[in-house]
Design a protein around this motif. Structure first.
Motif, PDB file in Angstrom:
ATOM      1  N   SER A  86       0.820  -1.215   0.000  1.00  0.00           N
ATOM      2  CA  SER A  86       0.000   0.000   0.000  1.00  0.00           C
ATOM      3  C   SER A  86       0.854   1.265   0.000  1.00  0.00           C
ATOM      4  O   SER A  86       0.360   2.351  -0.273  1.00  0.00           O
ATOM      5  N   ARG A  87       2.137   1.135   0.294  1.00  0.00           N
ATOM      6  CA  ARG A  87       2.993   2.310   0.484  1.00  0.00           C
ATOM      7  C   ARG A  87       4.402   2.037  -0.024  1.00  0.00           C
ATOM      8  O   ARG A  87       4.851   0.892  -0.094  1.00  0.00           O
ATOM      9  N   ILE A  88       5.107   3.115  -0.333  1.00  0.00           N
ATOM     10  CA  ILE A  88       6.527   3.039  -0.641  1.00  0.00           C
ATOM     11  C   ILE A  88       7.259   3.665   0.543  1.00  0.00           C
ATOM     12  O   ILE A  88       7.084   4.852   0.842  1.00  0.00           O
ATOM     13  N   ASN A  89       8.034   2.857   1.253  1.00  0.00           N
ATOM     14  CA  ASN A  89       8.809   3.361   2.379  1.00  0.00           C
ATOM     15  C   ASN A  89      10.070   4.063   1.869  1.00  0.00           C
ATOM     16  O   ASN A  89      10.633   3.675   0.837  1.00  0.00           O
ATOM     17  N   LEU A  90      10.522   5.074   2.598  1.00  0.00           N
ATOM     18  CA  LEU A  90      11.709   5.798   2.159  1.00  0.00           C
ATOM     19  C   LEU A  90      12.951   4.915   2.185  1.00  0.00           C
ATOM     20  O   LEU A  90      13.935   5.220   1.503  1.00  0.00           O
ATOM     21  N   THR A  91      12.921   3.839   2.961  1.00  0.00           N
ATOM     22  CA  THR A  91      14.071   2.943   3.019  1.00  0.00           C
ATOM     23  C   THR A  91      13.977   1.795   2.015  1.00  0.00           C
ATOM     24  O   THR A  91      14.872   0.938   1.975  1.00  0.00           O
ATOM     25  N   ASP A  92      12.925   1.741   1.188  1.00  0.00           N
ATOM     26  CA  ASP A  92      12.805   0.681   0.182  1.00  0.00           C
ATOM     27  C   ASP A  92      13.909   0.812  -0.859  1.00  0.00           C
ATOM     28  O   ASP A  92      14.246   1.931  -1.295  1.00  0.00           O
ATOM     29  N   ASP A  93      14.466  -0.335  -1.288  1.00  0.00           N
ATOM     30  CA  ASP A  93      15.473  -0.302  -2.351  1.00  0.00           C
ATOM     31  C   ASP A  93      14.786  -0.218  -3.718  1.00  0.00           C
ATOM     32  O   ASP A  93      13.548  -0.261  -3.831  1.00  0.00           O
ATOM     33  N   ALA A  94      15.598  -0.102  -4.767  1.00  0.00           N
ATOM     34  CA  ALA A  94      15.066   0.123  -6.110  1.00  0.00           C
ATOM     35  C   ALA A  94      14.142  -0.998  -6.561  1.00  0.00           C
ATOM     36  O   ALA A  94      13.071  -0.745  -7.134  1.00  0.00           O
ATOM     37  N   ASP A  95      14.520  -2.239  -6.283  1.00  0.00           N
ATOM     38  CA  ASP A  95      13.686  -3.371  -6.714  1.00  0.00           C
ATOM     39  C   ASP A  95      12.334  -3.359  -6.011  1.00  0.00           C
ATOM     40  O   ASP A  95      11.298  -3.651  -6.625  1.00  0.00           O
ATOM     41  N   THR A  96      12.335  -3.026  -4.729  1.00  0.00           N
ATOM     42  CA  THR A  96      11.085  -2.990  -3.963  1.00  0.00           C
ATOM     43  C   THR A  96      10.173  -1.869  -4.450  1.00  0.00           C
ATOM     44  O   THR A  96       8.962  -2.051  -4.601  1.00  0.00           O
ATOM     45  N   ILE A  97      10.768  -0.702  -4.713  1.00  0.00           N
ATOM     46  CA  ILE A  97       9.986   0.421  -5.243  1.00  0.00           C
ATOM     47  C   ILE A  97       9.335   0.026  -6.562  1.00  0.00           C
ATOM     48  O   ILE A  97       8.133   0.243  -6.783  1.00  0.00           O
ATOM     49  N   ALA A  98      10.122  -0.589  -7.444  1.00  0.00           N
ATOM     50  CA  ALA A  98       9.603  -0.987  -8.750  1.00  0.00           C
ATOM     51  C   ALA A  98       8.467  -1.998  -8.612  1.00  0.00           C
ATOM     52  O   ALA A  98       7.429  -1.881  -9.278  1.00  0.00           O
ATOM     53  N   GLN A  99       8.646  -2.975  -7.742  1.00  0.00           N
ATOM     54  CA  GLN A  99       7.630  -4.009  -7.555  1.00  0.00           C
ATOM     55  C   GLN A  99       6.326  -3.418  -7.034  1.00  0.00           C
ATOM     56  O   GLN A  99       5.226  -3.755  -7.506  1.00  0.00           O
ATOM     57  N   LYS A 100       6.429  -2.503  -6.073  1.00  0.00           N
ATOM     58  CA  LYS A 100       5.225  -1.908  -5.482  1.00  0.00           C
ATOM     59  C   LYS A 100       4.462  -1.054  -6.494  1.00  0.00           C
ATOM     60  O   LYS A 100       3.225  -1.052  -6.525  1.00  0.00           O
ATOM     61  N   ILE A 101       5.184  -0.309  -7.318  1.00  0.00           N
ATOM     62  CA  ILE A 101       4.514   0.523  -8.319  1.00  0.00           C
ATOM     63  C   ILE A 101       3.858  -0.351  -9.379  1.00  0.00           C
ATOM     64  O   ILE A 101       2.723  -0.100  -9.804  1.00  0.00           O
ATOM     65  N   ARG A 102       4.541  -1.397  -9.804  1.00  0.00           N
ATOM     66  CA  ARG A 102       3.958  -2.281 -10.835  1.00  0.00           C
ATOM     67  C   ARG A 102       2.707  -2.989 -10.331  1.00  0.00           C
ATOM     68  O   ARG A 102       1.802  -3.298 -11.107  1.00  0.00           O
ATOM     69  N   LYS A 103       2.655  -3.255  -9.009  1.00  0.00           N
ATOM     70  CA  LYS A 103       1.495  -3.926  -8.431  1.00  0.00           C
ATOM     71  C   LYS A 103       0.407  -2.945  -7.979  1.00  0.00           C
ATOM     72  O   LYS A 103      -0.640  -3.363  -7.490  1.00  0.00           O
TER      73      LYS A 103
END
Length: 344
Positions: free
Chosen positions: A216-233
């Motif tokens: 539901s959120r992008i944490n400021l400590t998320d790495d690039a792969d996690t950010i990409a996965q969350k946006i795609r989902k």
């Protein structure tokens, strides 16, 4: 009376700072330091209005401070500190508890939301939270406060408290050479797109650290792969992006993603739709992933580096607290004189 232009704002150290905190608050803090003297506070006394694990609280105080610095706030140019190191916040809050009216506090919608149906069992601190918020701002006699829509009511109460104090003690304020008012009436600063960032899973709900879904959120400590996965989902709808902003009115998830893109790139939603109108979400999400990783990746990396050096963060907070206390102590001396307390 003319007051020196000064910005004050605070962020609660309640963990998992996310994209909503960054776009809704921290980026505004960074911009404001270009034109104002600024005081930025980690409001740890507000955090304990509900129970906090002490070890976790220490960690999150440092994490919020790391986020400030990693995002571009300069702790040498501005004052960055944690609230509990400056006792004058609590001192002035008590005076304001005696100025504010019960009816004012009873009308605070955030208290009603947080207390729910169990109002008799919440802390007194949760009820009196707005008096402390007023003290946070007015102990520095700040003139401007960057706030989200959900905090505007509390800032209005801060203005009411300042006005009532000025009215109640008008003769004493004049006696001590402050003219017709001691406290300014602070103005809200609400600027830029995406001041309310919504959940990536539900465009009708605000992005929140308390949401059960990490997606539901992008944490400021998320790495690039996690950010990409969350946006795609991220939840979307089957229609292509509209060409005009009014086409987003009945499409909350589309509106949210377009707003996030606009805020990260510092452009309007209209400009985003001029570029992506008619495109499918798959191509727009690819562009949003690239932009989010470019903007947020370095911040997350720097936050991790800073958090690994707690001695440095504690030094920043200590230096900031000394500078904040020097201002707050002078305000409190004058308040004590105006109210009628005997002091050294």
């Amino acid at each position: 009376m003319a007051f020196k232009q000064l910005v004050f704002s605070g962020v609660q150290p309640t963990g998992n700072l996310h994209l909503g905190n960054y776009l809704g608050a921290i980026t505004k803090f960074v911009d404001l330091q270009k034109t104002f003297d600024c005081i930025y506070c980690v409001v740890d006394m507000h955090a304990i209005t509900v129970w906090q694990d002490p070890d976790e609280l220490r960690r999150t105080i440092r994490e919020v401070t790391a986020a400030f610095i990693a995002s571009g706030i300069d702790p040498k140019k501005n004052i960055v500190f944690n609230q509990s190191q400056v006792a004058e916040h609590a001192e002035l809050a008590w005076v304001f508890n005696c100025v504010a009216r019960m009816g004012w506090l009873n009308r605070m919608t955030q208290f009603k939301e947080k207390a729910g149906k169990d109002r008799e069992n919440v802390s007194v601190g949760l009820f009196a939270y707005p008096s402390l918020m007023a003290a946070d701002i007015l102990i520095y006699r700040a003139t401007h406060v960057p706030v989200g829509e959900d905090q505007k009511q509390h800032l209005e109460l801060s203005r009411d408290i300042a006005q009532k104090f000025n009215n109640d003690f008008g003769a004493q304020i004049a006696k001590y050479g402050f003219g017709d008012m001691f406290f300014p009436l602070p103005e809200p600063v609400i600027q830029g797109p995406a001041t309310r960032v919504m959940s990536l899973r539900d465009g009708s709900k605000k992005m929140s650290k308390s949401d059960a879904s990490e997606y539901s959120r992008i944490n400021l400590t998320d790495d690039a792969d996690t950010i990409a996965q969350k946006i795609r989902k991220a939840k979307t709808d089957p229609e292509p992006l509209p060409s005009e902003e009014k086409g987003l009115e009945t499409r909350p998830e589309a509106d949210n993603l377009v707003g996030i893109y606009a805020a990260l790139k510092d452009i309007s939603k209209t400009e985003v739709l001029r570029e992506f109108g008619g495109a499918q979400f798959s191509s727009f999400k690819t562009a949003l992933v690239d932009l989010a990783v470019e903007k947020l990746g370095p911040i997350g990396g720097e936050m991790k580096r800073l958090v690994a050096d707690p001695a440095y963060i504690d030094q920043v907070l200590g230096d900031g607290s000394d500078r904040a206390r020097a201002i707050a102590a002078e305000t409190m001396k004058s308040v004590k004189d105006i109210v009628g307390f005997v002091r050294r």
